[in-house]
Write a protein that holds these residues in place. Sequence first.
Motif, PDB file in Angstrom:
ATOM      1  N   GLY A  16      23.856  87.700  11.047  1.00  0.00           N
ATOM      2  CA  GLY A  16      22.567  86.264  10.732  1.00  0.00           C
ATOM      3  C   GLY A  16      23.607  85.335  11.131  1.00  0.00           C
ATOM      4  N   VAL A  17      24.814  85.273  11.737  1.00  0.00           N
ATOM      5  CA  VAL A  17      25.378  84.148  12.123  1.00  0.00           C
ATOM      6  C   VAL A  17      24.966  83.420  13.474  1.00  0.00           C
ATOM      7  CG1 VAL A  17      27.824  83.344  12.980  1.00  0.00           C
ATOM      8  CG2 VAL A  17      27.562  84.694  10.648  1.00  0.00           C
ATOM      9  N   PHE A  18      24.893  82.152  13.580  1.00  0.00           N
ATOM     10  CA  PHE A  18      24.321  81.338  14.773  1.00  0.00           C
ATOM     11  C   PHE A  18      25.823  80.690  15.172  1.00  0.00           C
ATOM     12  CE2 PHE A  18      22.988  77.865  17.267  1.00  0.00           C
ATOM     13  CZ  PHE A  18      22.104  78.194  18.033  1.00  0.00           C
ATOM     14  N   VAL A  19      26.235  81.058  16.419  1.00  0.00           N
ATOM     15  CA  VAL A  19      27.497  80.186  16.985  1.00  0.00           C
ATOM     16  C   VAL A  19      26.827  79.532  18.277  1.00  0.00           C
ATOM     17  CG1 VAL A  19      29.485  80.775  18.210  1.00  0.00           C
ATOM     18  CG2 VAL A  19      29.093  82.030  16.382  1.00  0.00           C
ATOM     19  N   GLY A  20      27.001  78.204  17.844  1.00  0.00           N
ATOM     20  CA  GLY A  20      26.376  77.230  19.056  1.00  0.00           C
ATOM     21  C   GLY A  20      27.261  77.508  20.253  1.00  0.00           C
ATOM     22  N   THR A  21      26.605  77.009  21.314  1.00  0.00           N
ATOM     23  CA  THR A  21      26.930  76.755  22.742  1.00  0.00           C
ATOM     24  C   THR A  21      28.186  76.258  22.901  1.00  0.00           C
ATOM     25  OG1 THR A  21      24.934  76.720  23.543  1.00  0.00           O
ATOM     26  CG2 THR A  21      26.486  75.787  25.032  1.00  0.00           C
ATOM     27  N   ASN A  22      29.138  76.781  23.582  1.00  0.00           N
ATOM     28  CA  ASN A  22      30.442  76.444  23.910  1.00  0.00           C
ATOM     29  C   ASN A  22      31.653  76.319  22.606  1.00  0.00           C
ATOM     30  OD1 ASN A  22      31.565  75.695  26.482  1.00  0.00           O
ATOM     31  ND2 ASN A  22      31.939  73.707  25.958  1.00  0.00           N
ATOM     32  N   ALA A  23      31.266  76.968  21.858  1.00  0.00           N
ATOM     33  CA  ALA A  23      32.207  77.154  20.430  1.00  0.00           C
ATOM     34  C   ALA A  23      33.278  77.875  20.931  1.00  0.00           C
ATOM     35  CB  ALA A  23      31.441  77.734  19.338  1.00  0.00           C
ATOM     36  N   THR A  24      34.570  77.428  20.473  1.00  0.00           N
ATOM     37  CA  THR A  24      35.670  78.172  20.502  1.00  0.00           C
ATOM     38  C   THR A  24      36.198  78.863  19.133  1.00  0.00           C
ATOM     39  OG1 THR A  24      36.314  76.580  22.221  1.00  0.00           O
ATOM     40  CG2 THR A  24      38.346  77.977  21.280  1.00  0.00           C
ATOM     41  N   LEU A  25      36.166  79.897  19.220  1.00  0.00           N
ATOM     42  CA  LEU A  25      36.566  80.781  17.791  1.00  0.00           C
ATOM     43  C   LEU A  25      37.947  81.348  18.092  1.00  0.00           C
ATOM     44  CD1 LEU A  25      33.325  82.766  17.611  1.00  0.00           C
ATOM     45  CD2 LEU A  25      33.549  80.496  16.718  1.00  0.00           C
ATOM     46  N   VAL A  26      38.953  80.657  17.182  1.00  0.00           N
ATOM     47  CA  VAL A  26      40.188  81.106  17.027  1.00  0.00           C
ATOM     48  C   VAL A  26      40.531  82.041  16.192  1.00  0.00           C
ATOM     49  CG1 VAL A  26      42.717  80.217  17.002  1.00  0.00           C
ATOM     50  CG2 VAL A  26      40.846  78.742  17.794  1.00  0.00           C
ATOM     51  N   ALA A  27      41.032  83.215  16.494  1.00  0.00           N
ATOM     52  CA  ALA A  27      41.597  84.631  15.596  1.00  0.00           C
ATOM     53  C   ALA A  27      42.693  84.178  14.829  1.00  0.00           C
ATOM     54  CB  ALA A  27      41.426  85.770  16.318  1.00  0.00           C
ATOM     55  N   PRO A  28      43.063  84.785  13.679  1.00  0.00           N
ATOM     56  CA  PRO A  28      42.092  85.517  12.821  1.00  0.00           C
ATOM     57  C   PRO A  28      40.991  84.754  12.220  1.00  0.00           C
ATOM     58  CG  PRO A  28      44.175  85.562  11.754  1.00  0.00           C
ATOM     59  CD  PRO A  28      44.265  84.548  13.057  1.00  0.00           C
ATOM     60  N   LEU A  29      39.700  85.173  12.371  1.00  0.00           N
ATOM     61  CA  LEU A  29      38.580  84.354  11.736  1.00  0.00           C
ATOM     62  C   LEU A  29      37.691  84.938  11.180  1.00  0.00           C
ATOM     63  CD1 LEU A  29      37.759  81.389  11.841  1.00  0.00           C
ATOM     64  CD2 LEU A  29      36.511  81.842  14.034  1.00  0.00           C
ATOM     65  N   ARG A  30      36.952  84.530  10.000  1.00  0.00           N
ATOM     66  CA  ARG A  30      35.731  85.217   9.583  1.00  0.00           C
ATOM     67  C   ARG A  30      34.626  84.056   9.612  1.00  0.00           C
ATOM     68  NH1 ARG A  30      34.140  89.678   6.955  1.00  0.00           N
ATOM     69  NH2 ARG A  30      36.122  90.722   7.275  1.00  0.00           N
ATOM     70  N   LEU A  31      33.522  84.502   9.990  1.00  0.00           N
ATOM     71  CA  LEU A  31      32.242  83.534  10.005  1.00  0.00           C
ATOM     72  C   LEU A  31      31.445  84.479   8.796  1.00  0.00           C
ATOM     73  CD1 LEU A  31      31.659  82.599  13.600  1.00  0.00           C
ATOM     74  CD2 LEU A  31      33.184  81.640  12.009  1.00  0.00           C
TER      75      LEU A  31
END
Length: 454
Positions: free
Chosen positions: A395-410
């Motif tokens: 159910g996560v919502f990642v908005g437009t143009n987001a940059t997700l840097v690993a390691p990462l947990r949403l």
Amino acid sequence: MADGPRAVILAAGNGTRMRSARPKVLHALGGRSLIDYSVELATEVCGRRPLVVVSPLQPAVAAHLDGCADVVIQPQPLGTGDAVRAVPAAFRKPGPVLVLNADVPLLRRETVDRLIDAAMGHACALLTVKDVEKRGLGRVYRNAVGDVECIVEERDLVDGAVVPDECNAGSYVFDGSRLWPAIERLTRDNVQGEYYLTDVVALLDGPVAAVLTSDPGETLGINDRRQLAAAEAELRRRTLDRLMLAGVTIEDPATTYIDALVEIGEDSVVHPMIVVRGATHLGRECEIGPMAQLTDVRGGDRLHIGASVLEACELGDDVVIGHFDRVRPHSRLHSRVSLGTHAEVKNSTLGTGSRVGHFACVLDSDIGQDVNIGAGAVTCNYDGAVKHRIAVEDGVFVGTNATLVAPLRLGAGSYVAAGSLVNQDVPAGALAVGRARQRNIEDWAVRRRRGDRG
Ligand code: UD1
Ligand code: CA
């Protein structure tokens, strides 16, 4: 089945005419190696592993056959007869012996069964063909009662001789008790100075039957790359026929390239300019293309795949892949996942109902169910040494143009604001905003026009 014929497959030739560093029988046909066809056919017919005669100069062939066939080495390529002479004594039993040229891959099972029947009461039955472009084939001479008297290789035909239009297709069933003594009597007294298996026909003690095939396509021998392409076209035609008869609409067979082992379920529609390779299996009611390329894809029912490239991935039911997407290996897209345009997924799982927007890039990630990855969002997995993973819960919502840097947990149900750079875990239900706050500079444009930028 243990009483069925024993099979010998000849694969030790130099394959010179292919002009290739790769052994001829390892060239690809319909997404498999040439040799796989005769080995599979012989195994099916005989109910046991065939014996393949291989060259000591081509160890890759034996390595390829590991577990599927027994192999014996022919020390030097002195001809097809010499290859059969390489068969060890332990194999030389009295019963029927099926001998196949490994470079004749499209032979049909029914035809081999006909050969086996025809061989009863004969020293040998061999397959013949007419109406083919005869370049390089041996000519079959029959006697008054229709039995084969001898085979003369094309190069050994003497000028002015009567040349029959019946040719040797290179598939034989011998009576072992008569083959093994005769094979030792071969000589190499011919133009090529080789031991021809075809010469054994005249040396056998007993009549030799010929079975004429009505389908020249199944006798195509591959000696050079033109013949490889001809066999590929023939095999493709067979594969498309098989799929159409099984209920798949193929809009334009002329521009549809589907490998031999591909399965596509009933009521699927394949649009033009499609390449489907390897072990791709798709379910029913799928719609593919135009201009899609699928390799080793395992897919469910009702897929919609646009002009995209997919490789070694698994798709659940009702997955929608838009145009210009790339799904790379080790990806698993569960049911109802959809990709927009120009999206890329690699080494990732996407849970049921999740969506990836256009220009988004999901690499090395485990995405839960009903997740929205906005347009242009990217994962950053590589730190220069190691690739880290990203976990996105349901159910996560990642908005437009987001940059997700690993390691990462949403965390489940969390939001990432559009344009954010996120490099710290986000708790369930939280909103992550990782961007500079906007400020508006009043009258900036007016002052610029005046030349006053202060
Ligand atoms: C062979 C037949 C020809 C027939 C044609 C059908 C002979 C002498 N000629 O010709 O009558 O019309 O097949 O396709 O048999 N091989 C070995 N060891 C060798 C030579 C060849 O194992 O020393 C293997 C090759 O790898 C190949 C098969 O035997 O798989 C046939 O050899 P190839 O040289 O291609 O024979 P053709 O000239 O095609
Ligand atoms: Ca050949």
